[in-house]
Design a protein around this motif. Structure first.
Motif, PDB file in Angstrom:
ATOM      1  N   PHE A  76       0.931  -1.155  -0.050  1.00  0.00           N
ATOM      2  CA  PHE A  76      -0.027   0.095  -0.022  1.00  0.00           C
ATOM      3  C   PHE A  76       0.596   1.333  -0.160  1.00  0.00           C
ATOM      4  O   PHE A  76       0.482   2.222  -0.415  1.00  0.00           O
ATOM      5  N   ILE A  77       2.004   1.237   0.574  1.00  0.00           N
ATOM      6  CA  ILE A  77       3.010   2.541   0.809  1.00  0.00           C
ATOM      7  C   ILE A  77       3.455   2.507  -0.638  1.00  0.00           C
ATOM      8  O   ILE A  77       3.614   3.799  -1.094  1.00  0.00           O
ATOM      9  N   GLU A  78       3.837   1.486  -1.333  1.00  0.00           N
ATOM     10  CA  GLU A  78       4.414   1.700  -2.919  1.00  0.00           C
ATOM     11  C   GLU A  78       3.286   2.047  -3.834  1.00  0.00           C
ATOM     12  O   GLU A  78       3.505   2.929  -4.537  1.00  0.00           O
ATOM     13  N   SER A  94      -1.379  -0.134  14.232  1.00  0.00           N
ATOM     14  CA  SER A  94      -0.466  -0.753  13.383  1.00  0.00           C
ATOM     15  C   SER A  94      -0.263  -0.264  11.883  1.00  0.00           C
ATOM     16  O   SER A  94       0.596  -0.555  11.278  1.00  0.00           O
ATOM     17  N   VAL A  95      -1.376  -0.124  11.461  1.00  0.00           N
ATOM     18  CA  VAL A  95      -1.472   0.563  10.167  1.00  0.00           C
ATOM     19  C   VAL A  95      -0.803   1.888  10.164  1.00  0.00           C
ATOM     20  O   VAL A  95       0.066   2.332   9.162  1.00  0.00           O
ATOM     21  N   SER A  96      -0.865   2.795  11.146  1.00  0.00           N
ATOM     22  CA  SER A  96      -0.321   4.058  11.216  1.00  0.00           C
ATOM     23  C   SER A  96       1.240   4.055  11.466  1.00  0.00           C
ATOM     24  O   SER A  96       1.828   4.736  10.813  1.00  0.00           O
ATOM     25  N   LYS A  97       1.687   3.153  12.251  1.00  0.00           N
ATOM     26  CA  LYS A  97       2.845   3.087  12.433  1.00  0.00           C
ATOM     27  C   LYS A  97       3.610   2.323  11.609  1.00  0.00           C
ATOM     28  O   LYS A  97       4.804   3.036  10.996  1.00  0.00           O
ATOM     29  N   ALA A  98       3.047   1.521  10.785  1.00  0.00           N
ATOM     30  CA  ALA A  98       3.876   0.970   9.478  1.00  0.00           C
ATOM     31  C   ALA A  98       3.880   1.954   8.302  1.00  0.00           C
ATOM     32  O   ALA A  98       4.867   1.970   7.657  1.00  0.00           O
ATOM     33  N   ILE A  99       2.907   2.791   8.072  1.00  0.00           N
ATOM     34  CA  ILE A  99       2.894   3.848   7.196  1.00  0.00           C
ATOM     35  C   ILE A  99       3.477   5.182   7.258  1.00  0.00           C
ATOM     36  O   ILE A  99       4.192   5.837   6.543  1.00  0.00           O
ATOM     37  N   ILE A 100       3.169   5.735   8.411  1.00  0.00           N
ATOM     38  CA  ILE A 100       3.543   6.938   8.807  1.00  0.00           C
ATOM     39  C   ILE A 100       5.026   7.039   9.530  1.00  0.00           C
ATOM     40  O   ILE A 100       5.740   7.808   9.323  1.00  0.00           O
ATOM     41  N   GLY A 101       5.140   6.027  10.432  1.00  0.00           N
ATOM     42  CA  GLY A 101       6.461   5.749  10.845  1.00  0.00           C
ATOM     43  C   GLY A 101       6.501   6.644  12.102  1.00  0.00           C
ATOM     44  O   GLY A 101       5.832   7.519  12.645  1.00  0.00           O
ATOM     45  N   PRO A 102       7.919   6.438  12.912  1.00  0.00           N
ATOM     46  CA  PRO A 102       7.975   7.384  14.002  1.00  0.00           C
ATOM     47  C   PRO A 102       8.174   8.993  13.888  1.00  0.00           C
ATOM     48  O   PRO A 102       8.766   9.185  12.834  1.00  0.00           O
ATOM     49  N   ALA A 103       7.872   9.690  14.911  1.00  0.00           N
ATOM     50  CA  ALA A 103       8.122  11.136  14.797  1.00  0.00           C
ATOM     51  C   ALA A 103       9.567  11.353  15.044  1.00  0.00           C
ATOM     52  O   ALA A 103      10.136  12.300  14.229  1.00  0.00           O
ATOM     53  N   SER A 104      10.410  10.673  15.636  1.00  0.00           N
ATOM     54  CA  SER A 104      11.949  10.700  15.847  1.00  0.00           C
ATOM     55  C   SER A 104      12.744  10.123  14.749  1.00  0.00           C
ATOM     56  O   SER A 104      13.543   9.165  14.953  1.00  0.00           O
ATOM     57  N   GLY A 105      12.612  10.784  13.434  1.00  0.00           N
ATOM     58  CA  GLY A 105      13.067  10.567  12.320  1.00  0.00           C
ATOM     59  C   GLY A 105      12.677   9.382  11.637  1.00  0.00           C
ATOM     60  O   GLY A 105      13.344   7.988  11.672  1.00  0.00           O
ATOM     61  N   ASP A 107      12.245   6.775   8.427  1.00  0.00           N
ATOM     62  CA  ASP A 107      13.055   6.387   7.221  1.00  0.00           C
ATOM     63  C   ASP A 107      12.347   6.737   5.966  1.00  0.00           C
ATOM     64  O   ASP A 107      11.319   5.970   5.936  1.00  0.00           O
ATOM     65  N   ALA A 108      12.987   7.370   5.198  1.00  0.00           N
ATOM     66  CA  ALA A 108      12.093   7.719   3.790  1.00  0.00           C
ATOM     67  C   ALA A 108      12.038   6.539   2.974  1.00  0.00           C
ATOM     68  O   ALA A 108      11.091   6.548   2.082  1.00  0.00           O
ATOM     69  N   GLN A 109      12.638   5.552   3.072  1.00  0.00           N
ATOM     70  CA  GLN A 109      12.914   4.289   2.237  1.00  0.00           C
ATOM     71  C   GLN A 109      11.683   3.361   2.998  1.00  0.00           C
ATOM     72  O   GLN A 109      11.089   2.640   2.276  1.00  0.00           O
ATOM     73  N   GLN A 110      11.371   3.422   4.142  1.00  0.00           N
ATOM     74  CA  GLN A 110      10.482   2.488   4.853  1.00  0.00           C
ATOM     75  C   GLN A 110       9.071   3.159   4.716  1.00  0.00           C
ATOM     76  O   GLN A 110       8.191   2.338   4.647  1.00  0.00           O
TER      77      GLN A 110
END
Length: 338
Positions: A76-78, A94-105, A107-110
């Protein structure tokens, strides 16, 4: 320093172009919203859709369902990267952590970056690391909705009802929101004068709870002296609410929950909750501010409903002989009164 400056300039240009595009959204050229849900388009998703319809917003909504399978999320990210929608909405921790990622930096690739992002149905977005605070997400393109009634409020209502000194909780170690909620309960136990009795589900090879273990877990909680069982944040418990509440009632354990459906559509005793449908409408209102109100997501505080509801299942109250005190009867929504 030059790299940071170039990044800031690029981000400013991206936000500016997003806001100027909002002025051009029409029925012929609708805003593109890409939503990723965890277990189908349920009440919050329906509320989001209905708000758009009620307000005749020119929005084309694409919904993708992970069907409780985290392995689907990278795809879905792709897809979102390829589609470049005007807004991405994520449902659940689970969805938000996987797609948005952490506030502390992040990873643009992930993780997904460069697109406005809005999360909803995340019980503890600060604890999950998605945002820095409820007043400031700490991320220019991220905003969201706070749907959970604070645990202190829920447990205070439960103690007003039952004066519960030992509270049981059953959670799955593979649900980030459920683990965070249990940690929060542990931190509150001493200050609120109760003992927390926690049990975890045994997990199968697929990482999901093994079926048909609730009756034995409830028996263990009862044997340990639990006065009630609390469900604060657990997609599994919510989905299996009938099995959960009926097993608890068989062992004389009233269920208190942050999910209204565990009382209004099942056999829980009391819930202190915000209806998911209303949370979805609030999320759509936040989306409207971003898409049509020329608001930068990161400038918006994390929105929350300004009041909550108390639900009491009178049929269960009679079954367990736990009749609510008069002060709760005056303010609660009563279910199964007849």
């Amino acid at each position: 320093m030059r790299i940071i400056t170039r990044y800031c300039i690029a981000l400013t240009l991206l936000i500016s172009s997003t806001l100027s595009a909002a002025e051009a959204f029409t029925a012929a050229n609708p805003a593109q919203v890409y939503m990723v849900v965890w277990r189908g388009c349920e009440e919050a998703c329906e509320g989001f859709k209905q708000y758009i319809a009620d307000n005749r917003l020119p929005v084309e909504l694409t919904i993708r369902d992970a069907a409780k399978n985290k392995a689907r999320l990278p795809g879905f990210i792709e897809e979102a990267r390829q589609l470049q929608p005007d807004l991405v909405v994520t449902w659940g921790t689970s969805v938000s952590k996987a797609i948005i990622g952490p506030a502390s930096g992040a990873d643009a690739q992930q993780y997904l970056q460069g697109i406005p992002l809005l999360f909803m149905i995340v019980a503890d977005p600060v604890g999950a690391g998605i945002i820095k605070s409820y007043t400031d997400s700490g991320r220019p393109l991220v905003t969201g909705i706070r749907n959970r009634v604070p645990e202190q409020v829920q447990l205070s209502v439960l103690q007003d009802y039952l004066d519960a000194k030992r509270i049981g909780v059953i959670y799955s170690g593979n649900e980030a929101n459920s683990v965070l909620n249990t940690r929060k309960l542990e931190s509150l136990a001493q200050d609120m004068n109760f003992e927390l009795i926690s049990q975890t589900y045994a997990l199968g090879p697929d990482g999901q709870p093994v079926p048909d273990q609730l009756d034995s877990i409830m028996a263990e909680l009862k044997s340990a002296g639990a006065d009630a069982v609390y469900v604060g944040s657990s997609s599994y418990n919510r989905q299996h609410r009938d099995e959960f509440t009926q097993a608890a009632n068989r062992h004389g354990l009233p269920v208190a929950s942050a999910y209204d459906v565990m009382v209004t559509r099942s056999d829980g005793l009391i819930a202190v909750a915000n209806r998911y449908y209303n949370v979805g409408r609030l999320a759509a209102n936040q989306a409207e501010k971003v898409l049509f109100g020329q608001q930068t997501p990161g400038d918006l505080p994390i929105a929350s409903l300004n009041r909550y509801s108390i639900f009491i299942n009178m049929q269960v109250a009679r079954q367990l002989e736990l009749y609510p005190p008069i002060q709760l009867l005056k303010i609660a929504e009563l279910v199964n009164v007849d």
